[in-house]
Write a protein that holds these residues in place. Structure first.
Motif, PDB file in Angstrom:
ATOM      1  N   ARG A   9      -7.555  12.944  -0.977  1.00  0.00           N
ATOM      2  CA  ARG A   9      -6.666  12.972  -2.153  1.00  0.00           C
ATOM      3  C   ARG A   9      -7.397  13.355  -3.438  1.00  0.00           C
ATOM      4  O   ARG A   9      -6.749  13.711  -4.435  1.00  0.00           O
ATOM      5  CB  ARG A   9      -5.980  11.608  -2.315  1.00  0.00           C
ATOM      6  CG  ARG A   9      -4.834  11.378  -1.356  1.00  0.00           C
ATOM      7  CD  ARG A   9      -4.044  10.117  -1.710  1.00  0.00           C
ATOM      8  NE  ARG A   9      -4.772   8.905  -1.406  1.00  0.00           N
ATOM      9  CZ  ARG A   9      -4.674   8.245  -0.260  1.00  0.00           C
ATOM     10  NH1 ARG A   9      -3.875   8.703   0.700  1.00  0.00           N
ATOM     11  NH2 ARG A   9      -5.359   7.127  -0.045  1.00  0.00           N
TER      12      ARG A   9
ATOM     13  N   SER B 165       1.681   8.185 -10.390  1.00  0.00           N
ATOM     14  CA  SER B 165       2.482   7.933  -9.190  1.00  0.00           C
ATOM     15  C   SER B 165       3.784   8.710  -9.220  1.00  0.00           C
ATOM     16  O   SER B 165       4.160   9.358  -8.240  1.00  0.00           O
ATOM     17  CB  SER B 165       2.763   6.432  -9.068  1.00  0.00           C
ATOM     18  OG  SER B 165       3.658   6.169  -8.005  1.00  0.00           O
TER      19      SER B 165
ATOM     20  N   ILE C  22       2.736   9.675  -5.176  1.00  0.00           N
ATOM     21  CA  ILE C  22       1.806   8.812  -4.457  1.00  0.00           C
ATOM     22  C   ILE C  22       1.964   7.407  -5.021  1.00  0.00           C
ATOM     23  O   ILE C  22       2.028   7.230  -6.239  1.00  0.00           O
ATOM     24  CB  ILE C  22       0.346   9.284  -4.628  1.00  0.00           C
ATOM     25  CG1 ILE C  22       0.158  10.688  -4.046  1.00  0.00           C
ATOM     26  CG2 ILE C  22      -0.626   8.308  -3.961  1.00  0.00           C
ATOM     27  CD1 ILE C  22      -1.226  11.267  -4.283  1.00  0.00           C
TER      28      ILE C  22
ATOM     29  N   THR D  27      -1.758   2.762  -4.315  1.00  0.00           N
ATOM     30  CA  THR D  27      -2.692   3.638  -3.599  1.00  0.00           C
ATOM     31  C   THR D  27      -3.625   4.333  -4.584  1.00  0.00           C
ATOM     32  O   THR D  27      -4.839   4.438  -4.344  1.00  0.00           O
ATOM     33  CB  THR D  27      -1.929   4.689  -2.778  1.00  0.00           C
ATOM     34  OG1 THR D  27      -1.135   4.032  -1.786  1.00  0.00           O
ATOM     35  CG2 THR D  27      -2.885   5.660  -2.093  1.00  0.00           C
TER      36      THR D  27
ATOM     37  N   SER E 115       2.121  10.127   2.100  1.00  0.00           N
ATOM     38  CA  SER E 115       1.300   9.723   0.955  1.00  0.00           C
ATOM     39  C   SER E 115      -0.168   9.961   1.232  1.00  0.00           C
ATOM     40  O   SER E 115      -0.987   9.626   0.414  1.00  0.00           O
ATOM     41  CB  SER E 115       1.513   8.239   0.651  1.00  0.00           C
ATOM     42  OG  SER E 115       1.176   7.443   1.763  1.00  0.00           O
TER      43      SER E 115
END
Length: 215
Positions: A15, A40, A45, A49, A215
């Motif tokens: 990521r 987010s 995402i 996280t 995700s």
């Protein structure tokens, strides 16, 4: 990519380029700070996280303030070694390989294809009107060493994938981005990242039918 601690999950590492790209967009738009909830919402995402990913690298933000965009962008630029250009070789100039040559990564990334190989290459290294030299696979060992290549993109037919990999192992290539469906056998020191387009498509179909968020 810069050396990282093995405790960082692979999913987090994958990521990082996404965070870097999005932070570039924020910086270009003149935004000075951003919260995990804003990231987010924009990146789709989960905020938890994002915070967990960032926590692997220490205190990147401040409570009640969020993240400084320029500081975060600089951190990920260093982590991903964005200021260091990496030369890449492409082996296999079929439909997918030709698309890679026409796009080339240096336009938007810190990598660039500098040499390619294909059985249809002419003796002078010219092919498909590209300014990137394309040589016959017989010259892989010679040219990989000449161009000082550590990373190879592999888009050859399935039947040739392992043979080409064995040759790359013999000359010490460190990494392969494999676009064939073959599970390549190689020593532990070689890094192989396989992208099987058919598997990715089937996974996407599953996500769509089961309304699962990636995700």
């Amino acid at each position: 990519m810069a050396e990282t601690t093995p405790k960082i999950p692979q999913a987090t590492l994958k990521r990082l380029p996404l965070y870097y790209r999005f932070l570039q967009n924020l910086a270009n738009a003149g935004k000075k700070r951003v919260s995990s909830s804003e990231l987010s919402e924009a990146m789709k995402i989960d905020a938890a996280t994002i915070r967990r990913d960032f926590s692997h690298f220490g205190a990147l933000g401040r409570k009640g303030y969020g993240y400084d965009v320029d500081d975060l962008l600089q951190f990920f630029r260093m982590t991903l070694a964005q200021d260091e250009a990496t030369d890449v070789a492409l082996i296999g100039v079929g439909s997918l390989g030709t698309a890679f040559l026409k796009y080339n990564f240096q336009k938007n990334h810190n990598t660039r294809i500098v040499v390619a190989f294909d059985p249809k290459a002419s003796a002078d290294g010219k092919m498909n009107g590209s300014d990137i030299p394309v040589f016959h696979p017989d010259l892989i060992e010679e040219k990989i060493k000449e161009f000082n290549i550590d990373l190879v993109i592999l888009t050859v037919p399935t039947s040739a994938a392992q043979e080409v990999t064995d040759r790359l192992v013999d000359i010490g290539v460190k990494g392969i981005l494999n676009f064939t469906p073959v599970r390549l056998a190689a020593p532990d020191w070689m890094h192989i990242h396989t992208i099987d387009l058919s598997v990715e498509l089937q996974t996407l179909i599953y996500f769509i039918k089961n309304d699962v968020k990636d995700s």
